[in-house]
Motif scaffolding. Sequence first.
Motif, PDB file in Angstrom:
ATOM      1  N   ARG A  59      16.607   9.994  11.471  1.00 40.54           N
ATOM      2  CA  ARG A  59      15.966  10.682  10.492  1.00 40.54           C
ATOM      3  C   ARG A  59      15.215  11.780  10.782  1.00 40.54           C
ATOM      4  NH1 ARG A  59      14.852   7.222   6.234  1.00 40.54           N
ATOM      5  NH2 ARG A  59      12.593   8.094   6.069  1.00 40.54           N
ATOM      6  N   ILE A  60      15.410  12.874  10.215  1.00 37.43           N
ATOM      7  CA  ILE A  60      14.892  14.310  10.389  1.00 37.43           C
ATOM      8  C   ILE A  60      14.342  14.772   9.292  1.00 37.43           C
ATOM      9  CG2 ILE A  60      15.420  16.623  11.416  1.00 37.43           C
ATOM     10  CD1 ILE A  60      17.798  15.111  12.714  1.00 37.43           C
ATOM     11  N   ARG A  61      12.841  15.275   9.610  1.00 39.73           N
ATOM     12  CA  ARG A  61      12.102  15.953   8.494  1.00 39.73           C
ATOM     13  C   ARG A  61      12.136  17.441   9.038  1.00 39.73           C
ATOM     14  NH1 ARG A  61       6.486  17.652   8.740  1.00 39.73           N
ATOM     15  NH2 ARG A  61       5.854  18.079   6.538  1.00 39.73           N
ATOM     16  N   ILE A  62      12.254  18.515   8.197  1.00 41.64           N
ATOM     17  CA  ILE A  62      12.527  19.628   8.635  1.00 41.64           C
ATOM     18  C   ILE A  62      11.270  20.383   8.034  1.00 41.64           C
ATOM     19  CG2 ILE A  62      13.728  21.915   8.364  1.00 41.64           C
ATOM     20  CD1 ILE A  62      16.054  20.436   8.302  1.00 41.64           C
ATOM     21  N   GLN A  63      10.318  21.225   8.763  1.00 43.62           N
ATOM     22  CA  GLN A  63       9.202  21.575   8.321  1.00 43.62           C
ATOM     23  C   GLN A  63       9.186  23.291   8.405  1.00 43.62           C
ATOM     24  OE1 GLN A  63       5.564  20.235  10.307  1.00 43.62           O
ATOM     25  NE2 GLN A  63       4.653  22.234  10.079  1.00 43.62           N
ATOM     26  N   PRO A  64       9.445  23.692   6.991  1.00 47.84           N
ATOM     27  CA  PRO A  64       9.785  25.204   7.041  1.00 47.84           C
ATOM     28  C   PRO A  64       8.587  26.057   7.037  1.00 47.84           C
ATOM     29  CG  PRO A  64       9.651  24.232   4.776  1.00 47.84           C
ATOM     30  CD  PRO A  64       9.501  22.984   5.795  1.00 47.84           C
ATOM     31  N   ALA A  65       8.479  27.256   7.812  1.00 52.42           N
ATOM     32  CA  ALA A  65       7.521  28.356   7.801  1.00 52.42           C
ATOM     33  C   ALA A  65       7.952  29.519   7.949  1.00 52.42           C
ATOM     34  CB  ALA A  65       6.798  27.907   9.288  1.00 52.42           C
ATOM     35  N   GLY A  66       7.159  30.345   7.340  1.00 51.33           N
ATOM     36  CA  GLY A  66       7.638  31.759   7.034  1.00 51.33           C
ATOM     37  C   GLY A  66       6.976  32.692   8.217  1.00 51.33           C
ATOM     38  N   SER A  67       6.305  32.185   9.466  1.00 52.22           N
ATOM     39  CA  SER A  67       5.798  33.038  10.170  1.00 52.22           C
ATOM     40  C   SER A  67       5.945  32.155  11.534  1.00 52.22           C
ATOM     41  CB  SER A  67       4.507  33.277  10.335  1.00 52.22           C
ATOM     42  OG  SER A  67       3.577  31.967  10.243  1.00 52.22           O
ATOM     43  N   ALA A  68       6.271  33.284  12.562  1.00 48.68           N
ATOM     44  CA  ALA A  68       6.381  32.984  13.913  1.00 48.68           C
ATOM     45  C   ALA A  68       5.410  31.840  14.410  1.00 48.68           C
ATOM     46  CB  ALA A  68       6.467  33.930  15.079  1.00 48.68           C
ATOM     47  N   ILE A  69       4.031  32.119  14.244  1.00 49.18           N
ATOM     48  CA  ILE A  69       2.946  31.031  14.406  1.00 49.18           C
ATOM     49  C   ILE A  69       3.382  29.791  13.888  1.00 49.18           C
ATOM     50  CG2 ILE A  69       0.425  30.658  14.421  1.00 49.18           C
ATOM     51  CD1 ILE A  69       1.605  32.882  16.472  1.00 49.18           C
ATOM     52  N   GLY A  70       3.581  29.948  12.483  1.00 49.17           N
ATOM     53  CA  GLY A  70       3.839  28.485  11.786  1.00 49.17           C
ATOM     54  C   GLY A  70       4.999  27.817  12.323  1.00 49.17           C
ATOM     55  N   ARG A  71       6.086  28.340  12.943  1.00 46.77           N
ATOM     56  CA  ARG A  71       6.957  27.741  13.429  1.00 46.77           C
ATOM     57  C   ARG A  71       6.755  27.023  14.913  1.00 46.77           C
ATOM     58  NH1 ARG A  71       9.221  31.930  10.520  1.00 46.77           N
ATOM     59  NH2 ARG A  71       9.634  33.346  12.308  1.00 46.77           N
ATOM     60  N   LEU A  72       5.949  27.846  15.554  1.00 47.06           N
ATOM     61  CA  LEU A  72       5.688  27.376  16.876  1.00 47.06           C
ATOM     62  C   LEU A  72       4.529  26.567  17.254  1.00 47.06           C
ATOM     63  CD1 LEU A  72       6.567  30.479  19.134  1.00 47.06           C
ATOM     64  CD2 LEU A  72       6.871  28.267  19.770  1.00 47.06           C
ATOM     65  N   GLN A  73       3.308  26.633  16.161  1.00 50.94           N
ATOM     66  CA  GLN A  73       2.221  25.661  16.249  1.00 50.94           C
ATOM     67  C   GLN A  73       2.431  24.364  16.162  1.00 50.94           C
ATOM     68  OE1 GLN A  73      -1.217  27.065  17.013  1.00 50.94           O
ATOM     69  NE2 GLN A  73      -1.141  25.028  17.631  1.00 50.94           N
ATOM     70  N   PRO A  74       3.198  23.969  15.442  1.00 46.17           N
ATOM     71  CA  PRO A  74       3.518  22.344  15.531  1.00 46.17           C
ATOM     72  C   PRO A  74       4.226  21.897  16.637  1.00 46.17           C
ATOM     73  CG  PRO A  74       4.055  23.349  13.248  1.00 46.17           C
ATOM     74  CD  PRO A  74       3.802  24.483  14.063  1.00 46.17           C
ATOM     75  N   LEU A  75       5.037  22.779  17.215  1.00 48.32           N
ATOM     76  CA  LEU A  75       5.954  22.500  18.479  1.00 48.32           C
ATOM     77  C   LEU A  75       4.888  22.481  19.605  1.00 48.32           C
ATOM     78  CD1 LEU A  75       8.636  21.974  20.006  1.00 48.32           C
ATOM     79  CD2 LEU A  75       8.664  24.452  20.522  1.00 48.32           C
ATOM     80  N   LEU A  76       3.958  23.176  19.691  1.00 46.07           N
ATOM     81  CA  LEU A  76       3.085  23.363  20.610  1.00 46.07           C
ATOM     82  C   LEU A  76       2.142  22.344  20.594  1.00 46.07           C
ATOM     83  CD1 LEU A  76       2.551  27.327  20.849  1.00 46.07           C
ATOM     84  CD2 LEU A  76       3.843  25.855  22.560  1.00 46.07           C
ATOM     85  N   SER A  77       1.730  21.925  19.376  1.00 45.31           N
ATOM     86  CA  SER A  77       0.464  20.758  19.331  1.00 45.31           C
ATOM     87  C   SER A  77       1.135  19.409  19.339  1.00 45.31           C
ATOM     88  CB  SER A  77      -0.092  20.946  17.989  1.00 45.31           C
ATOM     89  OG  SER A  77       0.642  20.875  16.796  1.00 45.31           O
ATOM     90  N   GLY A  78       2.506  19.235  19.360  1.00 50.76           N
ATOM     91  CA  GLY A  78       3.298  17.987  19.346  1.00 50.76           C
ATOM     92  C   GLY A  78       3.429  17.416  18.092  1.00 50.76           C
ATOM     93  N   ARG A  79       3.243  18.096  17.197  1.00 49.75           N
ATOM     94  CA  ARG A  79       3.541  17.623  15.662  1.00 49.75           C
ATOM     95  C   ARG A  79       5.070  17.816  15.428  1.00 49.75           C
ATOM     96  NH1 ARG A  79       1.191  20.734  12.281  1.00 49.75           N
ATOM     97  NH2 ARG A  79       0.324  22.256  13.527  1.00 49.75           N
ATOM     98  N   ALA A  80       5.660  18.774  16.167  1.00 50.84           N
ATOM     99  CA  ALA A  80       6.934  18.753  15.814  1.00 50.84           C
ATOM    100  C   ALA A  80       7.720  18.814  17.213  1.00 50.84           C
ATOM    101  CB  ALA A  80       7.620  20.046  15.278  1.00 50.84           C
ATOM    102  N   ASP A  81       9.015  18.138  17.134  1.00 49.32           N
ATOM    103  CA  ASP A  81      10.125  17.980  18.232  1.00 49.32           C
ATOM    104  C   ASP A  81      10.655  19.124  18.977  1.00 49.32           C
ATOM    105  OD1 ASP A  81       9.226  14.989  18.537  1.00 49.32           O
ATOM    106  OD2 ASP A  81      10.236  15.053  16.471  1.00 49.32           O
ATOM    107  N   TYR A  82      11.294  19.753  18.009  1.00 46.90           N
ATOM    108  CA  TYR A  82      12.063  20.937  18.175  1.00 46.90           C
ATOM    109  C   TYR A  82      11.653  21.789  17.103  1.00 46.90           C
ATOM    110  CZ  TYR A  82      14.433  17.592  21.316  1.00 46.90           C
ATOM    111  OH  TYR A  82      14.915  16.843  22.215  1.00 46.90           O
TER     112      TYR A  82
END
Length: 375
Positions: A59-82
């Motif tokens: 099961r995969i949830r895709i979280q869209p973001a229009g900015s570089a920060i928006g795509r990276l912040q969840p990864l760096l904070s552990g809220r996204a896996d990839y």
Amino acid sequence: MTPKTLTAGLLAASLIGLGSAQAEGLPDTMTWTAYDVGSQGHSEASAIADAFGRAHNTRIRIQPAGSAIGRLQPLLSGRADYAYLATESFFASEGTYDFAERRWGPQDLRAVAGRPSTFGVPTAADANIHSLEDLRGKRVAYVAGNPSVNVKCDAILAFGGLTRDDVDAVMFPAHGAAMSSLVQNRADAACTTTTASQLYELEESSRGLRWVDIPADNEEGWERMNRVAPVFQPFQETIGAGLSAENPANMLAYRYPIIVSLADRSDDEVYAFVKALDETYDLYKDATSAIHRWAIEDAGVPPIDIPFHPGAVRYLEEKGIWDDEMQAWNEARLARLEALKAAWEQAIVEGESLDDAAFAELWEERRQAVLAERS
């Protein structure tokens, strides 16, 4: 089926996670970040998520973001896996542009895989630009606030022995405006991917379309280009405006999307991810016009924006794809990242009393010194 319908359907399937047995080492649930819904990156992430769901019940949830920060912040904070990224993965690892602020700096990112995507210089045919050297003095469209596009354009100019000062750099407020500027005769050349809708308009207009040749055998040109950003390689493109198998064009390839993880992601998990990406290829390879370039022999090799994750390397070695030259590239790229991280820590201490502008200047000096030592 329209691209919008395809994207929506694939996203829905990715959230449902239909399929068979769970792959060994692959999480049963994951969150990925990607570009906005409707983008190429989001469509491809959705197609791959659907394939993982059908084949491995993931099961995969895709979280869209229009900015570089928006795509990276969840990864760096552990809220996204990839994260499915583009050139911002290079900027983040270098601590440049958005990531030059004190709260960022060089990030410890690793590539899982990244498919080749092409980029070149479309020109109005009536501007009589036949080589990169012919861009001198011509109007070249740039995009305000878009370092991902602009750094590639600077790199292409460097290939031709030029800088931004050698052309009439015309800044447009958005990418669409920059692409439309050729049809409107507000610019003579631009830097972009081959499938921008405005290029098809240019091809049919009275100005016409010509792609500037970026010859694969010009070693000095490629060396100059990769001094700007060491992530490019030659590619002969046949897909896009004015292009076909009978009428290809030589341009550069970079990686978009790049599947990115943190360096401390489990080797076994990343190995399982790449294995699943490879083994489900037939389930997603026809989902979009360019997604077939996720074939692992194309998507799992350097150059790429950041070092490959050890888990990915292990799988690529088992497949017989990874060789000594690739390992040497990866080790050099990792050493560059480690050197920049160390320089950042020193700059943070040294620049503690500086304002933001002065600190940015200090950091760029330290960064350039590190790169000079490694050249």
